[in-house]
Design a protein around this motif. Sequence first.
Motif, PDB file in Angstrom:
ATOM      1  N   LEU A 170     -41.216   7.634   0.007  1.00  0.00           N
ATOM      2  CA  LEU A 170     -40.733   6.316   0.433  1.00  0.00           C
ATOM      3  C   LEU A 170     -40.721   5.387  -0.787  1.00  0.00           C
ATOM      4  O   LEU A 170     -41.773   5.011  -1.294  1.00  0.00           O
ATOM      5  CB  LEU A 170     -41.617   5.738   1.533  1.00  0.00           C
ATOM      6  CG  LEU A 170     -41.110   4.413   2.116  1.00  0.00           C
ATOM      7  CD1 LEU A 170     -39.775   4.609   2.827  1.00  0.00           C
ATOM      8  CD2 LEU A 170     -42.127   3.806   3.078  1.00  0.00           C
ATOM      9  N   MET A 171     -39.496   5.064  -1.251  1.00  0.00           N
ATOM     10  CA  MET A 171     -39.350   4.177  -2.400  1.00  0.00           C
ATOM     11  C   MET A 171     -39.406   2.750  -1.904  1.00  0.00           C
ATOM     12  O   MET A 171     -38.548   2.337  -1.110  1.00  0.00           O
ATOM     13  CB  MET A 171     -37.978   4.359  -3.043  1.00  0.00           C
ATOM     14  CG  MET A 171     -37.659   5.761  -3.409  1.00  0.00           C
ATOM     15  SD  MET A 171     -38.520   6.200  -4.919  1.00  0.00           S
ATOM     16  CE  MET A 171     -38.000   7.905  -5.008  1.00  0.00           C
ATOM     17  N   ILE A 172     -40.355   2.001  -2.381  1.00  0.00           N
ATOM     18  CA  ILE A 172     -40.499   0.616  -1.934  1.00  0.00           C
ATOM     19  C   ILE A 172     -40.271  -0.291  -3.134  1.00  0.00           C
ATOM     20  O   ILE A 172     -41.000  -0.221  -4.124  1.00  0.00           O
ATOM     21  CB  ILE A 172     -41.905   0.398  -1.342  1.00  0.00           C
ATOM     22  CG1 ILE A 172     -42.086   1.332  -0.143  1.00  0.00           C
ATOM     23  CG2 ILE A 172     -42.108  -1.063  -0.953  1.00  0.00           C
ATOM     24  CD1 ILE A 172     -43.520   1.710   0.114  1.00  0.00           C
ATOM     25  N   LYS A 202     -46.929   3.108   7.214  1.00  0.00           N
ATOM     26  CA  LYS A 202     -45.658   3.420   6.540  1.00  0.00           C
ATOM     27  C   LYS A 202     -45.875   4.541   5.525  1.00  0.00           C
ATOM     28  O   LYS A 202     -44.963   5.284   5.225  1.00  0.00           O
ATOM     29  CB  LYS A 202     -45.098   2.170   5.830  1.00  0.00           C
ATOM     30  CG  LYS A 202     -44.388   1.221   6.781  1.00  0.00           C
ATOM     31  CD  LYS A 202     -43.253   0.448   6.107  1.00  0.00           C
ATOM     32  CE  LYS A 202     -42.019   1.261   5.922  1.00  0.00           C
ATOM     33  NZ  LYS A 202     -40.776   0.505   5.647  1.00  0.00           N
ATOM     34  N   SER A 247     -37.835   1.079  11.636  1.00  0.00           N
ATOM     35  CA  SER A 247     -38.723   1.565  10.579  1.00  0.00           C
ATOM     36  C   SER A 247     -38.578   0.732   9.320  1.00  0.00           C
ATOM     37  O   SER A 247     -39.474   0.703   8.489  1.00  0.00           O
ATOM     38  CB  SER A 247     -38.385   3.020  10.258  1.00  0.00           C
ATOM     39  OG  SER A 247     -37.073   3.090   9.697  1.00  0.00           O
ATOM     40  N   GLY A 248     -37.402   0.081   9.157  1.00  0.00           N
ATOM     41  CA  GLY A 248     -37.147  -0.621   7.902  1.00  0.00           C
ATOM     42  C   GLY A 248     -36.790   0.337   6.780  1.00  0.00           C
ATOM     43  O   GLY A 248     -36.701  -0.066   5.633  1.00  0.00           O
ATOM     44  N   ASN A 249     -36.583   1.612   7.117  1.00  0.00           N
ATOM     45  CA  ASN A 249     -36.256   2.609   6.093  1.00  0.00           C
ATOM     46  C   ASN A 249     -34.802   3.058   6.200  1.00  0.00           C
ATOM     47  O   ASN A 249     -34.325   3.386   7.282  1.00  0.00           O
ATOM     48  CB  ASN A 249     -37.114   3.870   6.248  1.00  0.00           C
ATOM     49  CG  ASN A 249     -38.592   3.590   6.103  1.00  0.00           C
ATOM     50  OD1 ASN A 249     -38.980   2.568   5.533  1.00  0.00           O
ATOM     51  ND2 ASN A 249     -39.417   4.468   6.633  1.00  0.00           N
ATOM     52  N   ASP A 287     -36.417  -0.259   2.708  1.00  0.00           N
ATOM     53  CA  ASP A 287     -36.973   0.675   1.743  1.00  0.00           C
ATOM     54  C   ASP A 287     -36.178   1.974   1.827  1.00  0.00           C
ATOM     55  O   ASP A 287     -35.552   2.259   2.845  1.00  0.00           O
ATOM     56  CB  ASP A 287     -38.452   0.955   2.053  1.00  0.00           C
ATOM     57  CG  ASP A 287     -39.301  -0.309   1.952  1.00  0.00           C
ATOM     58  OD1 ASP A 287     -39.097  -1.066   0.988  1.00  0.00           O
ATOM     59  OD2 ASP A 287     -40.144  -0.524   2.839  1.00  0.00           O
ATOM     60  N   LEU A 288     -36.212   2.740   0.746  1.00  0.00           N
ATOM     61  CA  LEU A 288     -35.488   4.019   0.713  1.00  0.00           C
ATOM     62  C   LEU A 288     -36.440   5.164   1.029  1.00  0.00           C
ATOM     63  O   LEU A 288     -37.428   5.338   0.323  1.00  0.00           O
ATOM     64  CB  LEU A 288     -34.930   4.281  -0.686  1.00  0.00           C
ATOM     65  CG  LEU A 288     -33.692   3.553  -1.149  1.00  0.00           C
ATOM     66  CD1 LEU A 288     -33.176   4.225  -2.423  1.00  0.00           C
ATOM     67  CD2 LEU A 288     -32.632   3.551  -0.078  1.00  0.00           C
TER      68      LEU A 288
END
Lengths: 353, 353
Positions: free
Chosen positions: A99-101, A119, B59-61, B97-98
Amino acid sequence: MATRKEVAELAGVSEATVSRVLNGVGPIRKQTREKVLSAARELGYTPNSLARNLALKRSGNLGVIMPYLPKARLFSAYYFSEILNGIGSKAQQEGYDLLMIFRNAEEPTDYEELFRMHKVDGLVILGAKDELGEREALRALKQNQRPFCVVNQHFDGEDFPEVDADHVEGSYAAAGHLLAEGYRRIAFLNGPVSYSNSVDRRAGYERALADYGMIPELQLQYEGNFSRKSGLAAARDIAARLQEMDAVFAANDRMAIGLIQGLEAIGTTAAEFPAIVGYDDSDAAEMVTPALTSVRVPFFEIGETAAGQVLSNRAGVQELAGRILLPTKLVVRASSLGSARQEHCCSLSRRLE
Amino acid sequence: MATRKEVAELAGVSEATVSRVLNGVGPIRKQTREKVLSAARELGYTPNSLARNLALKRSGNLGVIMPYLPKARLFSAYYFSEILNGIGSKAQQEGYDLLMIFRNAEEPTDYEELFRMHKVDGLVILGAKDELGEREALRALKQNQRPFCVVNQHFDGEDFPEVDADHVEGSYAAAGHLLAEGYRRIAFLNGPVSYSNSVDRRAGYERALADYGMIPELQLQYEGNFSRKSGLAAARDIAARLQEMDAVFAANDRMAIGLIQGLEAIGTTAAEFPAIVGYDDSDAAEMVTPALTSVRVPFFEIGETAAGQVLSNRAGVQELAGRILLPTKLVVRASSLGSARQEHCCSLSRRLE
């Protein structure tokens, strides 16, 4: 653990039907759907690693904090891409997604929350700077015994788990090589001092000079921001003092390449050209002419080690280590060897004539 | 929405204390902790974007599916890194986020599950191949109206949202340039046909030849796997037939550079050297000598567009478009211009002598 086959048998349908029901891929008769769902429930069927993660209340994600640099193409930077390769390789082995934040300049740094909200199960922190908010966010992780690791940045006076290369040793080797080659007036193009990396490079450079009873010449100290452009910009200042120096040590390859390109654009002759050593040993070092002498940093291994530290700690296998420093290696090429540089170019032109 | 300040006032503590309680950073008196938590509950305080996401059940992802290539350093490949820069830039703008998800060779492809388990709110799929399991997994997304987008791969006969560059047009320009320069016997070093990209490149190459009333010469067709090594390997076969060709069109820069290096290692003279055109216009194209003529692919914009499609669809703003093709651009450099190549080298050697 129950298999898809067992669910299919109990529900009296095919395995393909079980998949279609669980994936919501229609059309499926309502009755069939209910039979499958009830069989899956009865057997406690968890279709794969994702579901297992859910059952174990873990996210299955290894978080990677990326710097907030709106215009930079981070993934194209050798430094980041190689570290990410190492992190990704380890994550893949251990069955984690990355997960890149991206740091958000508008919200306070709050790594702890990423764990509280499930997360991430662990965190690797890239591109950190030594700032108060950063220290506090990291202290919170430490206090709550979260599995995390800081990469390529040292926080003096804290006991954070850190993985880095030994940049003092690497810079000592770079400047030492120039001195051994007979160069004595060595300019230094460093990065910003808010990175512990830049501080380490200066320490190595100064130690090498000290071995020869010398101290840095104030008028030969330059600062860039690790970009090729800042190397190009420094070329103008450096060109004005070429008579006072015979070599330049640049704190990374991109600045070194920008410097070479800038000096060439100005029309610097071979006789005036200083010997140049870069740092990182990026893939570009071998592509430029003359090929760039550089210090190889094991970025892939740094990423792999950091991710390994986080994930093995996560599994309760071992305690978080303190600071791990991996060794660097000087790679000598034409840019720091005046005569070899000319020979390389002559042979190139002979072959193509 | 309530602020941290309001929670602090209601609980009668400082804002710092609110943060420490919510982040679990001790020591905090039990009584203080309870006051803060009850105030936060009463005001419905959600500390930041993460908590808002949780409340909204998202999820925001933004998920990014990455190919399973155990040995490749994916993040270092120009193609992937630039697309990721584009995706990352858009995700950052939109507050996502990725989540990088590496394909797992041991488990069946099941993208739908990533949505069902709330791991992602949208999905960009990189490095897909035209295989049955892949098609089925994408059909499931389509059927369930999930926001997703396939990048740089076309699935004939499906109506998936896709973003790519126009590689037929790009390859037509590459081969057309060589023909316009007077070259007639043009070898083709293509990638594997399991990628629609390779199929498109062949179509452009053949169309350019057809304009001159020509068809491809069977003995001048080569295949690599887009790696520099496969270009090096092809150099051996190509060197054996240099008398039969005057130019080579390589399907990407890495193979073109491998080919140049391979031909140089064998000792090919300037007179024998074929004109060479690459594809991608990666950063390496400008670094090699001679500089490589190439076809610029807007990878950054491809990533940005794909992420934009997914995230705007996610927000219900617009329907998923079908196939979006962005234009490419031929960039002519010395490698496809015989005389210019020699001149470049001579001037380089003159400057350094």
